[in-house]
Motif scaffolding. Structure first.
Motif, mmCIF file in Angstrom:
data_model
loop_
_atom_site.group_PDB
_atom_site.id
_atom_site.type_symbol
_atom_site.label_atom_id
_atom_site.label_comp_id
_atom_site.label_asym_id
_atom_site.label_seq_id
_atom_site.Cartn_x
_atom_site.Cartn_y
_atom_site.Cartn_z
ATOM 1 N N PRO A 138 117.553 85.880 51.729
ATOM 2 C CA PRO A 138 116.535 85.002 51.155
ATOM 3 C C PRO A 138 115.352 84.812 52.100
ATOM 4 C CG PRO A 138 118.507 83.759 51.721
ATOM 5 C CD PRO A 138 118.843 85.188 51.898
ATOM 6 N N GLN A 139 114.149 84.940 51.546
ATOM 7 C CA GLN A 139 112.940 84.938 52.351
ATOM 8 C C GLN A 139 111.945 83.887 51.861
ATOM 9 O OE1 GLN A 139 111.604 89.046 52.799
ATOM 10 N NE2 GLN A 139 113.716 89.738 53.038
ATOM 11 N N ILE A 140 111.208 83.328 52.826
ATOM 12 C CA ILE A 140 110.258 82.258 52.564
ATOM 13 C C ILE A 140 108.861 82.731 52.925
ATOM 14 C CG2 ILE A 140 109.622 79.865 53.104
ATOM 15 C CD1 ILE A 140 112.561 79.490 54.091
ATOM 16 N N LEU A 141 107.952 82.647 51.980
ATOM 17 C CA LEU A 141 106.547 82.955 52.244
ATOM 18 C C LEU A 141 105.944 81.831 53.085
ATOM 19 C CD1 LEU A 141 105.516 83.818 48.552
ATOM 20 C CD2 LEU A 141 106.397 85.408 50.291
ATOM 21 N N TYR A 142 104.955 82.170 53.913
ATOM 22 C CA TYR A 142 104.338 81.163 54.780
ATOM 23 C C TYR A 142 102.838 81.390 54.790
ATOM 24 C CZ TYR A 142 103.384 78.773 59.304
ATOM 25 O OH TYR A 142 102.887 77.987 60.319
ATOM 26 N N ASN A 143 102.122 80.480 54.123
ATOM 27 C CA ASN A 143 100.666 80.589 54.037
ATOM 28 C C ASN A 143 100.008 79.546 54.926
ATOM 29 O OD1 ASN A 143 98.234 81.671 53.042
ATOM 30 N ND2 ASN A 143 98.085 80.087 51.472
ATOM 31 N N VAL A 144 99.342 79.999 55.979
ATOM 32 C CA VAL A 144 98.681 79.100 56.921
ATOM 33 C C VAL A 144 97.321 79.698 57.295
ATOM 34 C CG1 VAL A 144 99.987 80.089 58.867
ATOM 35 C CG2 VAL A 144 98.938 77.808 59.102
ATOM 36 N N PRO A 145 96.359 79.640 56.374
ATOM 37 C CA PRO A 145 95.079 80.311 56.604
ATOM 38 C C PRO A 145 94.328 79.835 57.841
ATOM 39 C CG PRO A 145 95.002 78.902 54.651
ATOM 40 C CD PRO A 145 96.421 79.011 55.045
ATOM 41 N N GLY A 146 94.609 78.610 58.300
ATOM 42 C CA GLY A 146 93.968 78.125 59.511
ATOM 43 C C GLY A 146 94.318 78.936 60.743
ATOM 44 N N ARG A 147 95.451 79.639 60.690
ATOM 45 C CA ARG A 147 95.868 80.484 61.813
ATOM 46 C C ARG A 147 95.744 81.970 61.512
ATOM 47 N NH1 ARG A 147 98.746 78.586 66.373
ATOM 48 N NH2 ARG A 147 99.227 76.366 66.323
ATOM 49 N N THR A 148 95.937 82.347 60.265
ATOM 50 C CA THR A 148 95.962 83.782 59.942
ATOM 51 C C THR A 148 94.607 84.315 59.478
ATOM 52 O OG1 THR A 148 96.574 83.371 57.633
ATOM 53 C CG2 THR A 148 98.376 83.637 59.219
ATOM 54 N N VAL A 149 93.677 83.418 59.137
ATOM 55 C CA VAL A 149 92.354 83.723 58.572
ATOM 56 C C VAL A 149 92.484 84.112 57.097
ATOM 57 C CG1 VAL A 149 90.231 85.088 58.730
ATOM 58 C CG2 VAL A 149 91.462 84.461 60.821
ATOM 59 N N VAL A 150 93.421 84.973 56.756
ATOM 60 C CA VAL A 150 93.611 85.382 55.365
ATOM 61 C C VAL A 150 94.406 84.309 54.614
ATOM 62 C CG1 VAL A 150 94.596 87.139 53.849
ATOM 63 C CG2 VAL A 150 93.551 87.800 56.006
ATOM 64 N N ASP A 151 94.006 84.045 53.386
ATOM 65 C CA ASP A 151 94.632 83.030 52.543
ATOM 66 C C ASP A 151 95.342 83.720 51.376
ATOM 67 O OD1 ASP A 151 95.295 80.796 51.094
ATOM 68 O OD2 ASP A 151 93.262 80.018 50.916
ATOM 69 N N MET A 152 96.638 83.488 51.256
ATOM 70 C CA MET A 152 97.389 84.079 50.145
ATOM 71 C C MET A 152 97.077 83.308 48.861
ATOM 72 S SD MET A 152 101.450 85.021 49.929
ATOM 73 C CE MET A 152 101.922 83.561 50.848
ATOM 74 N N SER A 153 96.587 83.990 47.870
ATOM 75 C CA SER A 153 96.170 83.342 46.622
ATOM 76 C C SER A 153 97.374 82.923 45.788
ATOM 77 C CB SER A 153 95.287 84.278 45.807
ATOM 78 O OG SER A 153 96.057 85.350 45.278
ATOM 79 N N GLU A 154 97.131 81.984 44.866
ATOM 80 C CA GLU A 154 98.179 81.575 43.932
ATOM 81 C C GLU A 154 98.645 82.755 43.093
ATOM 82 O OE1 GLU A 154 97.902 78.155 41.371
ATOM 83 O OE2 GLU A 154 96.713 77.107 42.888
ATOM 84 N N GLU A 155 97.729 83.619 42.726
ATOM 85 C CA GLU A 155 98.087 84.780 41.918
ATOM 86 C C GLU A 155 99.071 85.680 42.677
ATOM 87 O OE1 GLU A 155 94.996 83.667 42.408
ATOM 88 O OE2 GLU A 155 94.691 82.855 40.384
ATOM 89 N N THR A 156 98.841 85.863 43.976
ATOM 90 C CA THR A 156 99.747 86.685 44.784
ATOM 91 C C THR A 156 101.103 86.011 44.913
ATOM 92 O OG1 THR A 156 97.884 87.616 46.001
ATOM 93 C CG2 THR A 156 100.046 87.792 47.035
ATOM 94 N N VAL A 157 101.102 84.702 45.124
ATOM 95 C CA VAL A 157 102.367 83.959 45.192
ATOM 96 C C VAL A 157 103.141 84.112 43.891
ATOM 97 C CG1 VAL A 157 103.441 81.687 45.456
ATOM 98 C CG2 VAL A 157 101.461 82.290 46.862
#
Length: 300
Positions: A138-157
């Motif tokens: 089991p895997q957990i997505l982690y969206n933290v655009p403040g650190r990664t610059v790229v923002d995972m969109s709701e559509e991608t999620v």
């Protein structure tokens, strides 16, 4: 109910993104780590993250990364779920770390959006899909655009939510409107967890299941109470406890994390002064902020 459905029910409450304690010369301090793990569990923490951002994953070697995850699993010994930070901006490396986490018995893998490369949304989707297909855990997505610059969109999620072993998302955007929309859109398929201490309680009120926290490194008992009460719908009681420590949510980010929280734990006599470049020990001016914050929260 599938095995993944059962795993999803384990993701709730106060989840500590634990620091990696180090000796003054920068070596991983396993004795201190073991004591921190025990203290967290005894204080009511519901799950632990090994080698996340707060655990200085960026400056641990691959071997150290794997060794720390294995140590967590052995020390925790099934008392709470172990979430292994296995994200990378190199998909092959993320697969290797995730496979190791599964091999040593971690319950979940937490994978940050690939940083620095600036992948497109399709690249983000293919990255997570590749890891999920390569490692059956089991895997957990982690969206933290403040650190990664790229923002995972709701559509991608939403696309990724169709992959069976992707079971949750840590939303560290701090945007409550967006978090609410995410819960409405994928909350029937993914567990939504906050990754932003200042807004976490409000997001749980909107339907999130818990919080992956920095604050709970130093206030595990209060944080476990807050999120246990919130999940039981006792929001007034949760708010009351949160009022006593909510300043920590801000003050622990007075400099780049985990610099402030490591200083706080040192001040609480929990760890030595080790931290790895390019991170440095907390500045004198910020030490005053943390000293005052700890006193206000009755932690020293």
């Amino acid at each position: 109910m599938t095995a993944y459905d059962h795993k999803q029910t384990m993701l709730k409450g106060s989840i500590t993104a634990l620091i990696t304690p180090m000796t003054a010369d920068g070596a991983v301090d396993y004795e201190a780590l073991g004591k921190l793990i025990d203290w967290q569990i005894e204080s009511g923490t519901h799950a632990l993250v090994a080698v996340g951002t707060t655990g200085e994953s960026a400056t641990l070697s691959m071997k150290e990364h794997g060794d720390v995850i294995e140590f967590f699993v052995k020390r925790v010994a099934g008392r709470v779920p172990v979430i292994a930070g296995t994200g990378a901006n190199n998909t092959a490396e993320a697969i290797e770390l995730t496979a190791h986490a599964k091999a040593v018995g971690a319950d979940f893998a937490l994978l940050v959006v690939p940083y620095y490369n600036k992948p497109t949304q399709e690249g983000i989707y293919q990255h997570y899909k590749a890891v999920a297909e390569a490692v059956d855990m089991p895997q957990i997505l982690y969206n933290v655009p403040g650190r990664t610059v790229v923002d995972m969109s709701e559509e991608t999620v939403a696309r990724l939510a169709d992959i069976p072993n992707i079971v949750a998302i840590k939303d560290a955007t701090g945007n409550l409107e967006r978090g609410k929309s995410l819960i409405e859109r994928v909350g029937d398929r993914l567990v939504v967890l906050s990754g932003d201490d200042p807004t976490a309680l409000e997001l749980v009120k909107l339907g999130a299941k818990g919080n992956i926290s920095v604050t709970s490194n130093i206030a595990p008992n209060a944080m476990s109470q807050i999120f246990s009460l919130a999940l039981a719908g006792k929001f007034d009681e949760a708010d009351l406890i949160n009022e006593g420590i909510c300043h920590l949510h801000k003050d622990l980010f007075c400099e780049s994390s985990p610099q402030p929280v490591k200083y706080a734990l040192h001040k609480m006599d929990k760890i030595d002064t080790g931290i790895r470049l390019p991170l440095v020990w907390l500045s004198k001016s910020s030490q005053v902020i943390i000293d005052n914050a700890l006193q206000k929260a009755n932690l020293i």
